[in-house]
Design a protein around this motif. Structure first.
Motif, PDB file in Angstrom:
ATOM      1  N   VAL A   1       0.843  -1.198   0.000  1.00 19.19           N
ATOM      2  CA  VAL A   1       0.000   0.000   0.000  1.00 19.19           C
ATOM      3  C   VAL A   1       0.876   1.244   0.000  1.00 19.19           C
ATOM      4  CG1 VAL A   1      -1.713   1.304   1.306  1.00 19.19           C
ATOM      5  CG2 VAL A   1      -1.902  -1.190   1.139  1.00 19.19           C
ATOM      6  N   ARG A   2       1.959   1.207   0.778  1.00 17.70           N
ATOM      7  CA  ARG A   2       2.847   2.371   0.847  1.00 17.70           C
ATOM      8  C   ARG A   2       3.479   2.661  -0.510  1.00 17.70           C
ATOM      9  NH1 ARG A   2       6.083   0.667   4.430  1.00 17.70           N
ATOM     10  NH2 ARG A   2       5.299   1.795   6.251  1.00 17.70           N
ATOM     11  N   ALA A   3       3.997   1.622  -1.164  1.00 18.47           N
ATOM     12  CA  ALA A   3       4.644   1.815  -2.471  1.00 18.47           C
ATOM     13  C   ALA A   3       3.639   2.310  -3.500  1.00 18.47           C
ATOM     14  CB  ALA A   3       5.291   0.516  -2.934  1.00 18.47           C
ATOM     15  N   PHE A   4       2.453   1.714  -3.519  1.00 15.07           N
ATOM     16  CA  PHE A   4       1.442   2.124  -4.502  1.00 15.07           C
ATOM     17  C   PHE A   4       1.018   3.564  -4.269  1.00 15.07           C
ATOM     18  CE2 PHE A   4      -2.998   2.409  -5.993  1.00 15.07           C
ATOM     19  CZ  PHE A   4      -2.798   2.101  -7.332  1.00 15.07           C
ATOM     20  N   SER A   5       0.814   3.924  -3.010  1.00 13.36           N
ATOM     21  CA  SER A   5       0.426   5.302  -2.689  1.00 13.36           C
ATOM     22  C   SER A   5       1.505   6.282  -3.118  1.00 13.36           C
ATOM     23  CB  SER A   5       0.156   5.432  -1.193  1.00 13.36           C
ATOM     24  OG  SER A   5      -0.188   6.763  -0.857  1.00 13.36           O
ATOM     25  N   ASN A   6       2.782   5.940  -2.849  1.00 11.31           N
ATOM     26  CA  ASN A   6       3.882   6.813  -3.259  1.00 11.31           C
ATOM     27  C   ASN A   6       3.956   6.950  -4.777  1.00 11.31           C
ATOM     28  OD1 ASN A   6       4.640   7.244  -0.617  1.00 11.31           O
ATOM     29  ND2 ASN A   6       6.253   5.685  -0.610  1.00 11.31           N
ATOM     30  N   GLN A   7       3.709   5.848  -5.477  1.00  7.91           N
ATOM     31  CA  GLN A   7       3.752   5.883  -6.944  1.00  7.91           C
ATOM     32  C   GLN A   7       2.636   6.762  -7.504  1.00  7.91           C
ATOM     33  OE1 GLN A   7       3.628   1.716  -7.926  1.00  7.91           O
ATOM     34  NE2 GLN A   7       5.606   1.332  -6.934  1.00  7.91           N
ATOM     35  N   MET A   8       1.428   6.631  -6.960  1.00  7.93           N
ATOM     36  CA  MET A   8       0.317   7.442  -7.436  1.00  7.93           C
ATOM     37  C   MET A   8       0.522   8.915  -7.080  1.00  7.93           C
ATOM     38  SD  MET A   8      -1.469   5.273  -9.082  1.00  7.93           S
ATOM     39  CE  MET A   8       0.083   4.366  -9.378  1.00  7.93           C
ATOM     40  N   THR A   9       1.103   9.178  -5.908  1.00  5.09           N
ATOM     41  CA  THR A   9       1.416  10.557  -5.526  1.00  5.09           C
ATOM     42  C   THR A   9       2.416  11.158  -6.500  1.00  5.09           C
ATOM     43  OG1 THR A   9       0.993  10.068  -3.192  1.00  5.09           O
ATOM     44  CG2 THR A   9       2.294  12.038  -3.675  1.00  5.09           C
ATOM     45  N   TRP A  10       3.415  10.359  -6.878  1.00  5.25           N
ATOM     46  CA  TRP A  10       4.423  10.831  -7.830  1.00  5.25           C
ATOM     47  C   TRP A  10       3.769  11.159  -9.170  1.00  5.25           C
ATOM     48  CZ3 TRP A  10       6.318   9.429 -12.589  1.00  5.25           C
ATOM     49  CH2 TRP A  10       7.530  10.002 -12.980  1.00  5.25           C
TER      50      TRP A  10
ATOM     51  N   LEU B   1       7.548  -2.514  -9.501  1.00  7.18           N
ATOM     52  CA  LEU B   1       7.564  -3.430  -8.365  1.00  7.18           C
ATOM     53  C   LEU B   1       7.535  -2.678  -7.027  1.00  7.18           C
ATOM     54  CD1 LEU B   1      10.289  -5.931  -9.650  1.00  7.18           C
ATOM     55  CD2 LEU B   1       7.802  -6.021  -9.970  1.00  7.18           C
ATOM     56  N   ARG B   2       7.170  -3.431  -5.989  1.00 10.86           N
ATOM     57  CA  ARG B   2       7.113  -2.870  -4.638  1.00 10.86           C
ATOM     58  C   ARG B   2       8.466  -2.301  -4.222  1.00 10.86           C
ATOM     59  NH1 ARG B   2       8.647  -5.300   0.037  1.00 10.86           N
ATOM     60  NH2 ARG B   2       8.900  -7.272  -1.069  1.00 10.86           N
ATOM     61  N   THR B   3       9.543  -2.937  -4.693  1.00  7.18           N
ATOM     62  CA  THR B   3      10.890  -2.537  -4.280  1.00  7.18           C
ATOM     63  C   THR B   3      11.504  -1.489  -5.208  1.00  7.18           C
ATOM     64  OG1 THR B   3      11.723  -4.448  -5.518  1.00  7.18           O
ATOM     65  CG2 THR B   3      11.383  -4.732  -3.150  1.00  7.18           C
ATOM     66  N   ASP B   4      10.801  -1.122  -6.280  1.00  6.06           N
ATOM     67  CA  ASP B   4      11.342  -0.122  -7.203  1.00  6.06           C
ATOM     68  C   ASP B   4      11.290   1.269  -6.581  1.00  6.06           C
ATOM     69  OD1 ASP B   4      11.964  -1.889  -9.219  1.00  6.06           O
ATOM     70  OD2 ASP B   4      10.081  -1.605 -10.312  1.00  6.06           O
ATOM     71  N   SER B   5      12.356   2.023  -6.784  1.00  2.00           N
ATOM     72  CA  SER B   5      12.373   3.405  -6.302  1.00  2.00           C
ATOM     73  C   SER B   5      11.565   4.278  -7.250  1.00  2.00           C
ATOM     74  CB  SER B   5      13.814   3.915  -6.238  1.00  2.00           C
ATOM     75  OG  SER B   5      14.365   3.993  -7.556  1.00  2.00           O
ATOM     76  N   LEU B   6      11.246   5.486  -6.794  1.00  2.10           N
ATOM     77  CA  LEU B   6      10.547   6.426  -7.670  1.00  2.10           C
ATOM     78  C   LEU B   6      11.440   6.854  -8.830  1.00  2.10           C
ATOM     79  CD1 LEU B   6       8.643   8.627  -5.058  1.00  2.10           C
ATOM     80  CD2 LEU B   6       7.748   6.757  -6.470  1.00  2.10           C
ATOM     81  N   GLU B   7      12.756   6.817  -8.628  1.00  2.00           N
ATOM     82  CA  GLU B   7      13.678   7.108  -9.723  1.00  2.00           C
ATOM     83  C   GLU B   7      13.575   6.036 -10.806  1.00  2.00           C
ATOM     84  OE1 GLU B   7      14.770   9.378  -6.287  1.00  2.00           O
ATOM     85  OE2 GLU B   7      14.496   7.204  -6.508  1.00  2.00           O
ATOM     86  N   THR B   8      13.451   4.779 -10.381  1.00  7.85           N
ATOM     87  CA  THR B   8      13.265   3.686 -11.343  1.00  7.85           C
ATOM     88  C   THR B   8      11.951   3.847 -12.086  1.00  7.85           C
ATOM     89  OG1 THR B   8      14.579   2.155 -10.010  1.00  7.85           O
ATOM     90  CG2 THR B   8      13.038   1.179 -11.589  1.00  7.85           C
ATOM     91  N   MET B   9      10.903   4.195 -11.343  1.00  4.88           N
ATOM     92  CA  MET B   9       9.600   4.412 -11.976  1.00  4.88           C
ATOM     93  C   MET B   9       9.680   5.543 -13.003  1.00  4.88           C
ATOM     94  SD  MET B   9       5.999   5.347 -10.130  1.00  4.88           S
ATOM     95  CE  MET B   9       4.490   5.547 -11.081  1.00  4.88           C
ATOM     96  N   SER B  10      10.331   6.635 -12.634  1.00  2.00           N
ATOM     97  CA  SER B  10      10.472   7.769 -13.543  1.00  2.00           C
ATOM     98  C   SER B  10      11.194   7.346 -14.819  1.00  2.00           C
ATOM     99  CB  SER B  10      11.236   8.899 -12.857  1.00  2.00           C
ATOM    100  OG  SER B  10      11.508   9.943 -13.756  1.00  2.00           O
ATOM    101  N   ARG B  11      12.236   6.544 -14.680  1.00  2.00           N
ATOM    102  CA  ARG B  11      13.004   6.097 -15.832  1.00  2.00           C
ATOM    103  C   ARG B  11      12.167   5.194 -16.735  1.00  2.00           C
ATOM    104  NH1 ARG B  11      16.887   4.650 -13.116  1.00  2.00           N
ATOM    105  NH2 ARG B  11      16.554   2.409 -12.988  1.00  2.00           N
ATOM    106  N   LEU B  12      11.327   4.360 -16.128  1.00  2.00           N
ATOM    107  CA  LEU B  12      10.511   3.417 -16.904  1.00  2.00           C
ATOM    108  C   LEU B  12       9.426   4.123 -17.698  1.00  2.00           C
ATOM    109  CD1 LEU B  12      10.058   0.431 -14.416  1.00  2.00           C
ATOM    110  CD2 LEU B  12      11.092   0.310 -16.697  1.00  2.00           C
ATOM    111  N   ILE B  13       8.758   5.095 -17.091  1.00  3.06           N
ATOM    112  CA  ILE B  13       7.585   5.660 -17.761  1.00  3.06           C
ATOM    113  C   ILE B  13       7.872   6.960 -18.491  1.00  3.06           C
ATOM    114  CG2 ILE B  13       6.108   4.597 -16.000  1.00  3.06           C
ATOM    115  CD1 ILE B  13       5.467   7.407 -15.025  1.00  3.06           C
ATOM    116  N   SER B  14       9.053   7.558 -18.280  1.00  4.59           N
ATOM    117  CA  SER B  14       9.354   8.802 -18.970  1.00  4.59           C
ATOM    118  C   SER B  14       9.509   8.532 -20.464  1.00  4.59           C
ATOM    119  CB  SER B  14      10.632   9.430 -18.407  1.00  4.59           C
ATOM    120  OG  SER B  14      11.759   8.602 -18.680  1.00  4.59           O
ATOM    121  N   ASN B  15       9.534   9.598 -21.237  1.00  5.49           N
ATOM    122  CA  ASN B  15       9.564   9.453 -22.699  1.00  5.49           C
ATOM    123  C   ASN B  15      10.979   9.137 -23.182  1.00  5.49           C
ATOM    124  OD1 ASN B  15       8.222   9.598 -25.297  1.00  5.49           O
ATOM    125  ND2 ASN B  15       9.529  11.366 -25.660  1.00  5.49           N
TER     126      ASN B  15
END
Length: 414
Positions: free
Chosen positions: A201-210, A396-410
Motif C-alpha cells: 500500500v505504501r509503495a502504490f500510494s507513493n507511486q500514485m502521488t508521484w 515493483l514494490r521494491t522499485d524506487s521512484l527514480e526507477t519508476m520515472s526512468r521506466l515511464i518517462s519518454n
C-alpha cells in the motif's frame, strides 16, 4: 463569450461533444489572423489552450454558427475566436505552405515539454507560424535534416504545413501501461512478500502521488485505443493503470487511493471468480471481489475481461489457454464478455491470463468482439501497434521512484 463556450465544452463528452462540434459537409475556407490568436482543442477529456497562431498567418477554418471557427488540429478539432480572423487580402501565396494535404500520417508523434515554436519552414530563421503548448502529443507527417544536419518534424495545423525543430520537441516513445495485481499493507503481507505481482500500500500510494505531482493524466483503455488508431489527441504526460485478476485488495486499498487523486484505472476481471457476497478480509489468502464491490469501484475502475475459466495453468505450469482449441477459447471469451456486461455494457478489452497468447487466442479475441488485448511483454504502446499484442510495464514494490520515472518517462525502451 468564448470562454463561456469553452466551459460548456468541459461539461460535455463523447457523442455529445462530437455532435456539438460536428459540422459535416461544411467546406473549409482560408482566413488570415489579424493578431496573435490563442487556439484551443480537446486533449483527452478536456478542452485546453494548445498554443497560438501568429498574426498574418493563413489557416483553413470551418465557418459555423458560433463565436469561434473550427480547424484541423492533430487528430481532432481546434477552436479559434472569430475576432482574430479576417478574409484573406489580395492574392496571398499560400500554396507553397500547403503541400500534399492527403499525405498519410506516419504513426509517429512528437511530444512537447515546453511552449514550442512552430516555423513556416525547416529553418529557425524562418517566420514563426505560432507555438504549441507544453504537454501535447502531436502527429508528425515526416522528418528531414537541414544543411546543418539538424532534424525537423513536419506537422499540419489548420491545413497548413509547418515545422518544429527536434531541439524543441522529442519523438513520442509510447504510452506506458502499468500492471498491478495484489496490494497489501507491509505488516499484513506474510505470504506474498516475495511475489513480484504483490505490491505494498505504501509503495502504490507513493507511486500514485508521484504521478499526480508530475502532472500525469490517467487514461482509459478506450482512450488508449484512440491513440494507437490515430484518432485522438492526448497529453504528453499520460499513463494507463491496470489491475489483473479482480482481487479484493483492489477495492480495499487501491480504489481509495486512486479515487483520492481523481485517477482512472482498468480492472481486468476473471469473471468466473466474482463472489456473490463480499468475503471477510483475510490478507493471507487470495480473495476476489464480489458483485457489490465491483459495482462500488466503477467510479474509478473500468471493468474489462481477464477471461472466464481460462485463468489456470497445466501440470507444467503453462497457461492452459495455450493448449485449448480455438473454439474453446472463443467460447470462453464470449462468456466472459456476457458475464461482465452486468457491470459494463462495453467489455471491449482483454488481458491474456499470465500473459500467455498464441495465434488461436489472438484470432478468438478479435472474433469474440474485443478491440484490444494486453500482454505481459515489457514495453510501451505506440500508434500502429498490433491492438491484440499490447505491451505493459511492471512497477515493483521494491522499485524506487527514480526507477519508476526512468521506466515511464519518454525514453526509448531497451
Amino acid at each position: 463569450m468564448f470562454m463561456r463556450f469553452l466551459f460548456l465544452l468541459l461539461l460535455v463528452s463523447g457523442s455529445a461533444f462530437a455532435s456539438l462540434i460536428g459540422q459535416q459537409g461544411v467546406p473549409a475556407q482560408y482566413m488570415q489572423t489579424t493578431e496573435d490568436a490563442t487556439i484551443w482543442a480537446q486533449v483527452g477529456n478536456h478542452v485546453v489552450n494548445v498554443g497560438n497562431i501568429r498574426a498574418g498567418q493563413i489557416v483553413a477554418v470551418t465557418p459555423i454558427a458560433a463565436e469561434y471557427y473550427e480547424f484541423r488540429f492533430g487528430f481532432g478539432t481546434g477552436f479559434i475566436d472569430k475576432g482574430h480572423l479576417e478574409a484573406v487580402r489580395g492574392k496571398q501565396r499560400i500554396e507553397d505552405s500547403l503541400g500534399d494535404l492527403k499525405k498519410p500520417l506516419s504513426n509517429q508523434n512528437l511530444i512537447t515539454w515546453k511552449d514550442t515554436p512552430v516555423y513556416n519552414a525547416p529553418d529557425s530563421g524562418s517566420a514563426l507560424f505560432g507555438t504549441l503548448s507544453a504537454n501535447l502529443r502531436y502527429p508528425i507527417l515526416s522528418k528531414l535534416k537541414d544543411r546543418l544536419n539538424q532534424s525537423w518534424y513536419q506537422i499540419r495545423i489548420g491545413n497548413r504545413l509547418a515545422w518544429i525543430s527536434s531541439l524543441d520537441a522529442q519523438e513520442d516513445n509510447g504510452i506506458p501501461v502499468l500492471t498491478y495485481h495484489h496490494i497489501l499493507r507491509d505488516e499484513e503481507n506474510t505470504r506474498f512478500r516475495h511475489t513480484s505481482t504483490t505490491t505494498s500500500v505504501r509503495a502504490f500510494s507513493n507511486q500514485m502521488t508521484w504521478l499526480r505531482d508530475q502532472g500525469y493524466t490517467t487514461l482509459t483503455m478506450a482512450q488508449l485505443e484512440g491513440y494507437i488508431r490515430n484518432k485522438m489527441n492526448l497529453p504528453a504526460k499520460a499513463v494507463v493503470i491496470t489491475f489483473d485478476d479482480g482481487l479484493k485488495s483492489v477495492s480495499r486499498y487501491a480504489w481509495p487511493i486512486l479515487k483520492q487523486y481523481g485517477f482512472h484505472a482498468t480492472a481486468f476481471i476473471i469473471s468466473s471468480r466474482i463472489k456473490r457476497h463480499p468475503q471477510k478480509w483475510d490478507p493471507k489468502s487470495l480473495q476476489f471481489m464480489s458483485v457489490s464491490e465491483l459495482e462500488e469501484i466503477q467510479d474509478v475502475f473500468d471493468i474489462q475481461s481477464h477471461t472466464h475459466f481460462l485463468h489456470r495453468v497445466d501440470r507444467y505450469k503453462h497457461p492452459i489457454l495455450l493448449s485449448r482449441s480455438y473454439h474453446v477459447i472463443l467460447f470462453d471469451f464470449k462468456r466472459s464478455r456476457r458475464a461482465l456486461s452486468q457491470f459494463n455494457p462495453h467489455v471491449l478489452y482483454l488481458s491474456y491470463p499470465f500473459g500467455g497468447y498464441n495465434g488461436k487466442a489472438i484470432k478468438a479475441a478479435n472474433d469474440a468482439g474485443f478491440h484490444m488485448a494486453v500482454t505481459t511483454v515489457k514495453g510501451k504502446v505506440k500508434p500502429g501497434d498490433n491492438p491484440f499484442l499490447l505491451k505493459r510495464l511492471y512497477i515493483l514494490r521494491t522499485d524506487s521512484l527514480e526507477t519508476m520515472s526512468r521506466l515511464i518517462s519518454n525514453q526509448p525502451q531497451g
